[in-house]
Design a protein around this motif. Structure first.
Motif, mmCIF file in Angstrom:
data_model
loop_
_atom_site.group_PDB
_atom_site.id
_atom_site.type_symbol
_atom_site.label_atom_id
_atom_site.label_comp_id
_atom_site.label_asym_id
_atom_site.label_seq_id
_atom_site.Cartn_x
_atom_site.Cartn_y
_atom_site.Cartn_z
ATOM 1 N N PRO A 13 -5.548 -4.652 4.900
ATOM 2 C CA PRO A 13 -4.271 -4.937 4.259
ATOM 3 C C PRO A 13 -3.900 -3.766 3.348
ATOM 4 N N THR A 15 -3.339 -2.623 0.418
ATOM 5 C CA THR A 15 -3.417 -3.072 -0.978
ATOM 6 C C THR A 15 -2.793 -2.085 -1.953
ATOM 7 N N ILE A 18 1.701 -2.645 -3.127
ATOM 8 C CA ILE A 18 2.045 -4.038 -3.353
ATOM 9 C C ILE A 18 3.440 -4.110 -3.955
ATOM 10 N N VAL A 29 -1.089 -12.022 -5.961
ATOM 11 C CA VAL A 29 -0.688 -11.386 -4.713
ATOM 12 C C VAL A 29 -0.865 -12.333 -3.527
ATOM 13 N N ARG A 31 -1.854 -12.457 -0.208
ATOM 14 C CA ARG A 31 -2.566 -11.521 0.649
ATOM 15 C C ARG A 31 -2.109 -11.576 2.097
ATOM 16 N N LEU A 34 0.679 -9.061 3.078
ATOM 17 C CA LEU A 34 0.513 -7.610 3.040
ATOM 18 C C LEU A 34 0.500 -7.033 4.457
ATOM 19 N N ILE A 125 -10.042 0.274 1.975
ATOM 20 C CA ILE A 125 -9.329 -0.008 0.716
ATOM 21 C C ILE A 125 -9.290 -1.495 0.347
ATOM 22 N N ASP A 126 -9.682 -2.379 1.273
ATOM 23 C CA ASP A 126 -9.664 -3.804 0.888
ATOM 24 C C ASP A 126 -10.925 -4.208 0.122
ATOM 25 N N GLY A 127 -12.057 -3.598 0.473
ATOM 26 C CA GLY A 127 -13.297 -3.980 -0.199
ATOM 27 C C GLY A 127 -13.847 -2.867 -1.067
ATOM 28 N N VAL A 262 -13.109 -16.819 -6.517
ATOM 29 C CA VAL A 262 -12.106 -15.765 -6.546
ATOM 30 C C VAL A 262 -11.048 -16.143 -7.563
ATOM 31 N N GLU A 263 -10.787 -15.232 -8.469
ATOM 32 C CA GLU A 263 -9.712 -15.498 -9.422
ATOM 33 C C GLU A 263 -8.639 -14.451 -9.261
ATOM 34 N N SER A 264 -7.422 -14.902 -9.137
ATOM 35 C CA SER A 264 -6.335 -13.939 -9.091
ATOM 36 C C SER A 264 -6.112 -13.404 -10.486
ATOM 37 N N VAL A 265 -5.762 -12.152 -10.537
ATOM 38 C CA VAL A 265 -5.521 -11.561 -11.840
ATOM 39 C C VAL A 265 -4.107 -11.919 -12.271
#
Lengths: 296, 339
Positions: A13, A15, A18, A29, A31, A34, A125-127, A262-265
């Motif tokens: 994706p 990233t 964005i 986001v 995801r 994307l 770039i995703d991980g 997982v927490e979204s920022v």
């Protein structure tokens, strides 16, 4: 003769770009929205492989493990100049971490057979893990040079490479075969060739051929596949069974690492003190910072 | 469970015989993890004439050092290093093993994890020990490996519940270096190194390393510019402000990518993490990757013409305005106050 390279690529994706459209209302986001692209550093890796082919002849083979739609990035690699592409795809690969991924990729490479170089981007770039390259090299029991900046010299059975290190660079000479992971600065990927786009835009994976035959009783997959192979438009498609893989080492079962949470920022409100850019207010701020021994 | 090794290992990275800061940062964190696990913190040192480094690790809490000292290990090289570390991990089976997320750490750790089939999480920004429930099963004392993912848009907590050795690489500068107070003693255990034919597959021809003259981590005042500075010429204003305040100059990734400032001055996830007394962010929008590298600064001033820029969410003082107008004013006022 020539020098044969295998390039490991990944569809990721995008990233880095964005835009507002992929932001959800809560500031996180989305995801799924994307766009999916060929990982930049993998493209750089392909460019290095193609340069070796340009100079010494040989074959460039692309492999990717991913969902059916990852065929898009394989076609892009064909547009750039790759000779052959493999899509390694199976539902049982879902949830694979870098260890399970490197198992599948290394087994695929063993099946493809002889090679002088394996190329990969330094990281996706995703991980951003940079792990699959070295983990694959270890499973193949071959050396690796990560953070490749430049290929200086290709010999009969060796290669001289400049790689980045913390605070500088070093020049290494490795025997072949070797796995190289490549950083973005190593090369500028060539543009797609119009002729190749015309030729390969119709290249298809087995899964895509199966789609074509759905609801059309006059088309048979096997026949269609033969036809595509004959026209050089077949993207080889392999499943777990085709590769005779150990299921316990694939996908989520073969992955020691699991995502627990997982927490979204989400941006906090921000309780900063507003300072107007006037002489007086700046003056007050600076005096305060000086009194607090932050400044001066 | 009792018989299993619960120790925490830290791989100590050395370059030209000098240990990397990140290794000591990891020891400080590892000490706490070992306390939580009621186990021992062990340093792994590979190099040549590296006994002094082994002893240094005791000052950061290691109680034992496994030292592999051999001329062939003077410079880091993937194959002999990974072969050696793999042997140690297979022999002792530590519960936790940490590496710096440096070029060396990111070259070595995946090779070791691949061979030993350990879980490995890259670029962690925090580590904790906790008992958790995962898929209806209870796990005691797992390593929670916290890292930004997806271009920094999410924070993920990764676990390796079903393997014995949990490995992680950790970013430089994220953990604090904390020497142990008082006198220390530790035990050095020498591990023999037997050269192998495979060690020569890759030869080092030459190496160039320059100690960076830039010391962002040690600066008490940092003035940082972003893409919003507009041009390299405008960026000179950042240098002027830093010079006036006696601080260091830094930049965001966007400023580095635009060529306003060299990479060694980049603050953020792919740059340096800093905690100065004062951080002035000029024309930096404040993507999470940047904030991750500076949000623990004692005081933060943000100057930006966009009142909604995310940088204001971590700022203590916010100035909405054009950087090219605000910075000269700031310099003038400061100079007046000094007089």
């Amino acid at each position: 003769m020539g020098i044969n390279s295998i390039v490991m690529v990944k569809q990721v994706p995008d990233t880095a770009n964005i835009s507002g459209q992929v932001m959800k209302e809560d500031g996180t986001v989305n995801r799924a929205k994307l766009p999916a692209i060929l990982n930049h550093e993998d493209k750089t890796a392909l460019e290095l492989a193609l340069r070796i082919k340009d100079q010494y002849g040989g074959k460039v083979t692309i492999i990717t493990m991913g969902p059916p739609r990852a065929s898009d990035v394989l076609r892009e690699c064909l547009f750039m100049g790759a000779d052959e592409a493999y899509l390694i795809s199976d539902r049982k690969f879902a949830g694979a971490d870098t260890l399970a991924t490197s198992y599948v990729l290394s087994e695929t490479i063993k099946k493809i057979g002889s090679y002088d170089f394996i190329f990969a981007g330094r990281q996706a770039i995703d991980g951003d893990t940079a792990q699959v390259g070295p983990q694959t090299a270890e499973k193949l029991n071959i050396p690796q040079i990560t953070y490749t900046e430049e290929i200086l010299e290709v010999g009969k059975s060796s290669v001289k490479v400049r790689r980045k290190i913390d605070g500088g660079y070093e020049i290494l000479e490795s025997k072949l075969p070797v796995l190289l992971t490549v950083i973005k600065d190593a090369a500028f990927p060539r543009p797609f060739k119009a002729k190749r786009i015309m030729a390969y835009k119709n290249a298809k994976t087995l899964l895509e051929l199966e789609k074509l035959t759905e609801g059309n009783s006059l088309l048979y997959v096997d026949q269609l596949k033969e036809e595509y192979i004959a026209r050089g438009l077949y993207i080889k498609t392999l499943t777990m069974d085709d590769l005779k893989l150990d299921e316990t080492r694939c996908g989520i079962h073969g992955s020691p690492t699991k995502v627990y949470k997982v927490e979204s920022v989400v941006l906090a409100g921000g309780n900063h003190e507003k300072i107007n850019p006037t002489q007086e207010e700046l003056s007050r701020l600076i005096v305060k910072l000086m009194e607090d021994h932050i400044l001066g | 469970m009792d018989k299993l090794n619960r120790d925490v290992w830290v791989f100590i990275e050395q370059r030209n015989g000098k240990p990397a800061d990140v290794s000591f940062e990891l020891l400080a964190k590892g000490r706490r993890l070992a306390e939580n696990l009621k186990s021992r913190l062990i340093s792994i040192v590979a190099g040549y004439n590296a006994k002094a480094i082994a002893e240094q690790t005791f000052h950061y809490g290691a109680v034992e050092c496994l030292l592999i000292d051999h001329p062939d290990l003077e410079h880091y090289s993937t194959l002999p290093y990974s072969r050696t570390i793999i042997n140690l991990v297979e022999t002792y089976k530590p519960r936790v093993m940490l590496f710096g997320a440096t070029i060396i750490g990111r070259d070595l750790a995946p090779r070791v994890a691949s061979h030993t089939k350990s879980g490995l999480t890259a670029d962690c920004t925090d580590l904790q020990i906790a008992g958790i429930k995962y898929l209806k099963k209870d796990y005691q004392d797992l390593l929670l490996q916290i890292r930004p993912a997806f271009g920094g848009n999410i924070i993920a907590t990764i676990i390796s519940p079903d393997v014995h050795t949990q490995m992680a690489t950790v970013r430089e500068g994220v953990m604090r270096m904390e020497p142990v107070a008082g006198s220390v003693n530790g035990k050095i255990t020498s591990v023999s190194f037997i050269p192998d034919e495979s060690d020569k597959i890759i030869q080092l021809i030459e190496q160039h390393r320059q100690e960076s003259k830039v010391n962002l981590k040690g600066a008490s005042v940092i003035v940082a510019g972003g893409y919003g500075m507009g041009s390299k010429e405008n960026f000179r204003m950042i240098y002027e402000l830093a010079h006036t305040l006696g601080g260091e100059v830094a930049g965001s990734r966007a400023a580095v990518d635009a060529g306003f400032i060299p990479h060694e001055r980049q603050v953020g996830q792919t740059g340096v993490t800093v905690r100065p007394k004062l951080y002035i962010a000029c024309g930096i929008s404040g993507a999470i990757q940047h904030r991750a590298g500076m949000q623990e600064s004692n005081k933060i001033i943000a100057i930006n013409n966009d009142p909604d820029a995310p940088i204001f969410s971590v700022a203590h003082y916010g100035i909405v305005g054009d950087v090219m107008d605000v910075i000269p004013k700031f310099i003038n006022v400061f100079k007046q106050k000094l007089r």
